[in-house]
Design a protein around this motif. Structure first.
Motif, mmCIF file in Angstrom:
data_model
loop_
_atom_site.group_PDB
_atom_site.id
_atom_site.type_symbol
_atom_site.label_atom_id
_atom_site.label_comp_id
_atom_site.label_asym_id
_atom_site.label_seq_id
_atom_site.Cartn_x
_atom_site.Cartn_y
_atom_site.Cartn_z
ATOM 1 N N VAL A 17 0.833 -1.203 0.000
ATOM 2 C CA VAL A 17 0.000 0.000 0.000
ATOM 3 C C VAL A 17 0.867 1.253 0.000
ATOM 4 O O VAL A 17 0.637 2.194 -0.769
ATOM 5 N N ILE A 18 1.876 1.295 0.858
ATOM 6 C CA ILE A 18 2.749 2.468 0.958
ATOM 7 C C ILE A 18 3.466 2.732 -0.365
ATOM 8 O O ILE A 18 3.527 3.865 -0.850
ATOM 9 N N THR A 19 3.985 1.685 -0.957
ATOM 10 C CA THR A 19 4.702 1.834 -2.227
ATOM 11 C C THR A 19 3.775 2.310 -3.335
ATOM 12 O O THR A 19 4.138 3.177 -4.142
ATOM 13 N N GLU A 20 2.559 1.784 -3.356
ATOM 14 C CA GLU A 20 1.633 2.149 -4.430
ATOM 15 C C GLU A 20 1.111 3.570 -4.262
ATOM 16 O O GLU A 20 0.907 4.280 -5.252
ATOM 17 N N ILE A 21 0.903 4.016 -3.030
ATOM 18 C CA ILE A 21 0.503 5.404 -2.812
ATOM 19 C C ILE A 21 1.594 6.337 -3.305
ATOM 20 O O ILE A 21 1.327 7.376 -3.921
ATOM 21 N N SER A 55 4.344 9.942 10.671
ATOM 22 C CA SER A 55 3.534 10.223 9.482
ATOM 23 C C SER A 55 4.365 9.845 8.267
ATOM 24 O O SER A 55 5.496 10.322 8.113
ATOM 25 N N ILE A 56 3.813 8.991 7.428
ATOM 26 C CA ILE A 56 4.556 8.545 6.246
ATOM 27 C C ILE A 56 4.345 9.502 5.082
ATOM 28 O O ILE A 56 5.263 9.794 4.322
ATOM 29 N N PHE A 57 3.111 10.006 4.960
ATOM 30 C CA PHE A 57 2.794 10.932 3.871
ATOM 31 C C PHE A 57 2.187 12.203 4.435
ATOM 32 O O PHE A 57 1.585 12.216 5.504
ATOM 33 N N THR A 58 2.352 13.272 3.678
ATOM 34 C CA THR A 58 1.651 14.516 3.953
ATOM 35 C C THR A 58 0.955 14.934 2.680
ATOM 36 O O THR A 58 1.335 14.508 1.578
ATOM 37 N N PRO A 66 5.798 12.003 0.543
ATOM 38 C CA PRO A 66 6.401 11.401 1.734
ATOM 39 C C PRO A 66 7.059 12.419 2.644
ATOM 40 O O PRO A 66 7.630 13.408 2.175
ATOM 41 N N THR A 67 6.968 12.179 3.936
ATOM 42 C CA THR A 67 7.734 12.943 4.905
ATOM 43 C C THR A 67 9.173 12.430 4.885
ATOM 44 O O THR A 67 9.491 11.457 4.186
ATOM 45 N N SER A 68 10.053 13.057 5.660
ATOM 46 C CA SER A 68 11.437 12.574 5.733
ATOM 47 C C SER A 68 11.478 11.151 6.280
ATOM 48 O O SER A 68 12.196 10.289 5.754
ATOM 49 N N GLU A 69 10.691 10.882 7.349
ATOM 50 C CA GLU A 69 10.629 9.518 7.877
ATOM 51 C C GLU A 69 9.973 8.597 6.863
ATOM 52 O O GLU A 69 10.345 7.425 6.719
ATOM 53 N N GLY A 70 8.982 9.143 6.151
ATOM 54 C CA GLY A 70 8.313 8.348 5.129
ATOM 55 C C GLY A 70 9.253 7.898 4.027
ATOM 56 O O GLY A 70 9.112 6.793 3.485
ATOM 57 N N GLU A 71 10.221 8.749 3.689
ATOM 58 C CA GLU A 71 11.216 8.356 2.677
ATOM 59 C C GLU A 71 11.968 7.104 3.113
ATOM 60 O O GLU A 71 12.242 6.207 2.302
ATOM 61 N N VAL A 72 12.302 7.022 4.408
ATOM 62 C CA VAL A 72 13.014 5.852 4.931
ATOM 63 C C VAL A 72 12.119 4.616 4.831
ATOM 64 O O VAL A 72 12.560 3.536 4.427
ATOM 65 N N VAL A 73 10.853 4.779 5.202
ATOM 66 C CA VAL A 73 9.915 3.658 5.147
ATOM 67 C C VAL A 73 9.719 3.183 3.712
ATOM 68 O O VAL A 73 9.746 1.981 3.424
ATOM 69 N N ILE A 74 9.534 4.129 2.814
ATOM 70 C CA ILE A 74 9.320 3.780 1.400
ATOM 71 C C ILE A 74 10.526 3.057 0.833
ATOM 72 O O ILE A 74 10.402 2.082 0.085
ATOM 73 N N SER A 75 11.720 3.513 1.191
ATOM 74 C CA SER A 75 12.937 2.844 0.725
ATOM 75 C C SER A 75 12.981 1.394 1.203
ATOM 76 O O SER A 75 13.326 0.481 0.440
ATOM 77 N N ALA A 179 13.233 -5.770 7.043
ATOM 78 C CA ALA A 179 11.987 -5.336 7.684
ATOM 79 C C ALA A 179 12.178 -5.069 9.173
ATOM 80 O O ALA A 179 11.694 -4.069 9.709
ATOM 81 N N GLN A 180 12.895 -5.951 9.843
ATOM 82 C CA GLN A 180 13.060 -5.813 11.288
ATOM 83 C C GLN A 180 13.941 -4.622 11.659
ATOM 84 O O GLN A 180 13.850 -4.099 12.769
ATOM 85 N N ALA A 181 14.780 -4.177 10.733
ATOM 86 C CA ALA A 181 15.684 -3.050 11.021
ATOM 87 C C ALA A 181 14.996 -1.694 10.884
ATOM 88 O O ALA A 181 15.573 -0.666 11.261
ATOM 89 N N LEU A 182 13.760 -1.678 10.384
ATOM 90 C CA LEU A 182 13.112 -0.405 10.066
ATOM 91 C C LEU A 182 12.935 0.474 11.296
ATOM 92 O O LEU A 182 13.251 1.671 11.270
ATOM 93 N N ARG A 183 12.423 -0.089 12.395
ATOM 94 C CA ARG A 183 12.207 0.728 13.592
ATOM 95 C C ARG A 183 13.512 1.333 14.088
ATOM 96 O O ARG A 183 13.573 2.515 14.443
ATOM 97 N N HIS A 184 14.557 0.524 14.117
ATOM 98 C CA HIS A 184 15.855 1.018 14.590
ATOM 99 C C HIS A 184 16.366 2.123 13.672
ATOM 100 O O HIS A 184 16.921 3.133 14.143
ATOM 101 N N THR A 185 16.171 1.949 12.369
ATOM 102 C CA THR A 185 16.619 2.968 11.417
ATOM 103 C C THR A 185 15.905 4.286 11.659
ATOM 104 O O THR A 185 16.518 5.363 11.654
ATOM 105 N N LEU A 186 14.607 4.215 11.904
ATOM 106 C CA LEU A 186 13.832 5.434 12.168
ATOM 107 C C LEU A 186 14.268 6.094 13.467
ATOM 108 O O LEU A 186 14.390 7.313 13.551
#
Length: 405
Positions: A17-21, A55-58, A66-75, A179-186
């Motif tokens: 969903v995130i990628t397609e948005i 917030s992933i998107f604004t 994407p927000t700055s954090e959203g860019e990390v999630v999308i990547s 996937a598991q590293a995402l929270r730590h990256t944020l």
């Protein structure tokens, strides 16, 4: 399924969903592409943002941004889905029917198949995962339908993994750490200004100072997403009220059109009559009356500069020329003056009038009340450190620029 199952910050559906948005720009278009209902897409995004507490998107000028954090999630999501796509492409070589791995697989499918590959038994895998054997068998059947080929060969010694199962287990070992590293990256993002700064610019306005201010911000705060776009006043005003942009710059009017908006002056300027440097008008024009039969380049209707242009002719009891050529940008207007016999009504601050293109020349006719002000329009209730930083950089850029005038 109990706690022995691995906990991932995002489901694979949420990743899709995130990628397609991001690709489509809106939740509505993403829902069509994914063959999901729009409420389902909205719910998946909301759950993802809640799980990650960001917030992933604004809302942006052209849709979801994407927000700055959203860019990390999308990547991260793109990486996961690309690895799934690569594996699906390899598996597709073995069958003619279209595979559905990337479109429908979830973490439970990969965890089950990885466990069965490791232990060679559905019952032992079920015990290790803390679920029932029928649940394991059902999950294996689901993913087998996705890849359209057998996963295990049943033998006296248990379940022997086939090539497809081995590839899927290998895929799981590669995507799960991402996937598991995402929270730590944020959580490890540097403590600095982040977010989106989206700036609108009215025609003819501030094109020379915004890039300088942007460059300074980009150098000091590399995690800020910078955007600039041009548009007419009413469009930018509505975009600002709706949160699609953060501010816009241009000639100030007699006040903003909506009480939610406020204006801050930035720099004084003045209207000026400009013609080609070798234009005959420089020899004979002494008053506005001498210019009534000239061809004109002006800004569009509804702008302060157009209102001023029409007031000039009304002041000498003359009708404004009806064949005036409307231009949308400062650069294009100057270029057209250079290559034509037309006269332009433009505005310049002290620096720009002193740095006028040598192929252009100001017509020395005194204009009534030529003063005007360039300013920035903001939303009254949406101030932020990011906008304050931008205003500070604009102010510094203007001061440095005028010091050279």
């Amino acid at each position: 399924m109990n706690n022995t199952m691995v906990d991932f910050p995002l489901t694979l559906k949420q990743c899709r969903v995130i990628t397609e948005i991001m690709k489509k720009g809106t939740e509505k278009d993403a829902s069509v592409s994914l063959n999901l209902s729009q409420p389902s897409v909205s719910r998946a995004l909301s759950q993802a943002e809640s799980a990650l507490q960001i917030s992933i998107f604004t809302r942006g000028w052209s849709g979801a941004e994407p927000t700055s954090e959203g860019e990390v999630v999308i990547s991260s999501c793109n990486t996961l889905l690309q690895m799934m796509t690569d594996t699906e492409r390899h598996l597709q070589q073995n069958v003619s029917s279209l595979l559905k791995l990337k479109a429908y697989a979830e973490w439970r499918h990969f965890m089950v198949i990885d466990a069965v590959v490791k232990v060679g038994s559905a019952s032992v895998a079920a015990q290790a995962l803390g679920i029932t054997q029928p649940a394991v068998s059902k999950t294996l059947k689901e993913i087998e339908n996705m890849v359209q080929q057998p996963l295990f060969l049943r033998t006296r010694h248990g379940l022997m993994p086939q090539e497809a199962a081995k590839q899927l287990a290998s895929l799981y070992l590669r995507i799960s750490p991402v996937a598991q590293a995402l929270r730590h990256t944020l959580q490890s993002l540097p403590n600095e200004l982040t977010g989106r700064l989206s700036v609108g610019m009215l025609s003819f306005s501030c094109q020379d100072i915004v890039p300088v201010a942007f460059a300074s911000i980009f150098k000091q705060h590399p995690r800020i997403r910078l955007q600039a776009m041009q548009g007419p006043y009413h469009l930018l005003s509505n975009a600002l009220r709706q949160g699609e942009i953060d501010c816009f710059l241009g000639l100030m009017r007699k006040g903003p059109i909506h009480p939610d908006l406020i204006e801050l002056p930035l720099v004084r300027a003045q209207y000026a009559l400009i013609a080609r440097a070798d234009h005959p008008v420089h020899r004979y024009a002494k008053t506005l009356n001498d210019l009534t039969n000239e061809r004109w380049i002006v800004a569009r209707h509804g702008t302060p500069i157009r209102d001023y242009f029409e007031s000039l002719f009304h002041s000498i009891d003359n009708k404004p020329p009806i064949q005036a050529l409307e231009m949308l940008t400062f650069a294009s207007s100057e270029e057209l003056v250079i290559h034509s016999d037309a006269i332009a009504l433009l505005f310049y601050d002290d620096w720009n009038i002193h740095q006028l293109n040598p192929r252009l020349k100001q017509i020395p006719i005194e204009l009534p009340n030529p003063e005007c002000t360039l300013g920035i329009t903001l939303h009254r209730d949406r101030q932020s450190p990011l906008i304050d930083t931008f205003i500070d950089e604009l102010t510094l850029t203007i001061e440095q620029k005028l010091a050279l005038a």
